[in-house]
Design a protein around this motif. Sequence first.
Motif, PDB file in Angstrom:
ATOM      1  N   PHE A  40       0.703  -1.221   0.001  1.00 19.21           N
ATOM      2  CA  PHE A  40      -0.185  -0.087  -0.083  1.00 19.21           C
ATOM      3  C   PHE A  40       0.929   1.203  -0.057  1.00 19.21           C
ATOM      4  CE2 PHE A  40      -2.629   3.316   1.709  1.00 19.21           C
ATOM      5  CZ  PHE A  40      -3.935   2.979   1.180  1.00 19.21           C
ATOM      6  N   ILE A  41       0.870   2.139  -0.988  1.00 18.80           N
ATOM      7  CA  ILE A  41       1.654   3.419  -1.170  1.00 18.80           C
ATOM      8  C   ILE A  41       0.793   4.554  -1.006  1.00 18.80           C
ATOM      9  CG2 ILE A  41       3.219   4.415  -2.717  1.00 18.80           C
ATOM     10  CD1 ILE A  41       3.698   1.730  -4.175  1.00 18.80           C
ATOM     11  N   MET A  42       1.279   5.340  -0.022  1.00 22.62           N
ATOM     12  CA  MET A  42       0.615   6.740  -0.029  1.00 22.62           C
ATOM     13  C   MET A  42       1.547   7.871   0.316  1.00 22.62           C
ATOM     14  SD  MET A  42      -1.275   6.422   3.856  1.00 22.62           S
ATOM     15  CE  MET A  42      -0.492   6.096   5.052  1.00 22.62           C
ATOM     16  N   THR A  43       1.137   9.182  -0.087  1.00 20.26           N
ATOM     17  CA  THR A  43       2.044  10.378   0.252  1.00 20.26           C
ATOM     18  C   THR A  43       1.807  10.984   1.603  1.00 20.26           C
ATOM     19  OG1 THR A  43       2.433  10.604  -2.124  1.00 20.26           O
ATOM     20  CG2 THR A  43       2.976  12.433  -0.896  1.00 20.26           C
ATOM     21  N   ASP A  44       0.414  11.335   1.696  1.00 19.90           N
ATOM     22  CA  ASP A  44      -0.146  11.955   2.884  1.00 19.90           C
ATOM     23  C   ASP A  44      -1.119  11.690   3.527  1.00 19.90           C
ATOM     24  OD1 ASP A  44       1.504  14.265   1.598  1.00 19.90           O
ATOM     25  OD2 ASP A  44      -0.154  14.693   0.648  1.00 19.90           O
ATOM     26  N   ALA A  45      -1.147  11.696   4.914  1.00 14.04           N
ATOM     27  CA  ALA A  45      -2.086  11.362   5.719  1.00 14.04           C
ATOM     28  C   ALA A  45      -1.859  11.781   7.186  1.00 14.04           C
ATOM     29  CB  ALA A  45      -2.264   9.619   6.011  1.00 14.04           C
ATOM     30  N   ILE A  46      -3.189  12.093   7.785  1.00  9.84           N
ATOM     31  CA  ILE A  46      -3.327  12.418   9.082  1.00  9.84           C
ATOM     32  C   ILE A  46      -3.846  11.262   9.846  1.00  9.84           C
ATOM     33  CG2 ILE A  46      -4.296  13.907  10.695  1.00  9.84           C
ATOM     34  CD1 ILE A  46      -4.161  16.239   8.656  1.00  9.84           C
ATOM     35  N   VAL A  47      -3.487  10.605  10.588  1.00  6.04           N
ATOM     36  CA  VAL A  47      -3.892   9.356  11.111  1.00  6.04           C
ATOM     37  C   VAL A  47      -4.426   9.686  12.744  1.00  6.04           C
ATOM     38  CG1 VAL A  47      -3.405   6.832  11.469  1.00  6.04           C
ATOM     39  CG2 VAL A  47      -2.243   8.247   9.595  1.00  6.04           C
ATOM     40  N   ASN A  48      -5.744   9.119  12.839  1.00  4.93           N
ATOM     41  CA  ASN A  48      -6.333   9.341  14.079  1.00  4.93           C
ATOM     42  C   ASN A  48      -6.843   8.037  14.300  1.00  4.93           C
ATOM     43  OD1 ASN A  48      -6.203  11.974  15.264  1.00  4.93           O
ATOM     44  ND2 ASN A  48      -7.104  12.498  13.004  1.00  4.93           N
ATOM     45  N   GLY A  49      -6.902   7.193  13.562  1.00  5.46           N
ATOM     46  CA  GLY A  49      -7.474   5.768  13.792  1.00  5.46           C
ATOM     47  C   GLY A  49      -6.313   4.677  13.587  1.00  5.46           C
ATOM     48  N   SER A  50      -6.568   3.431  13.223  1.00  7.06           N
ATOM     49  CA  SER A  50      -5.609   2.347  13.235  1.00  7.06           C
ATOM     50  C   SER A  50      -4.950   1.873  11.611  1.00  7.06           C
ATOM     51  CB  SER A  50      -6.343   1.392  13.837  1.00  7.06           C
ATOM     52  OG  SER A  50      -6.793   1.399  14.898  1.00  7.06           O
TER      53      SER A  50
END
Length: 82
Positions: A40-50
Amino acid sequence: MSLLSAVELSGTYNKDFTVKTEFNTISKGKTLHVTNGATFIMTDAIVNGSIIVDKGSSLIAAKDGQGYMVLAEGTHVEGIDL
């Protein structure tokens, strides 16, 4: 240059997947699960979950100077070294 809309990232990914949007989120109560040897490839994320990455699977996130990953207080992460 046009920016692609942000999306909520969650669910189970058992095949390779690349996120093509920016300013993504994993909301509280949501889980991004990478399994079955998928990448799984991603550039940006704000993580509040799991985030859960099973053995043999991969999460490729922001590289230095090319995006971000913000892990908020209470975020749960399994299967990756931070």
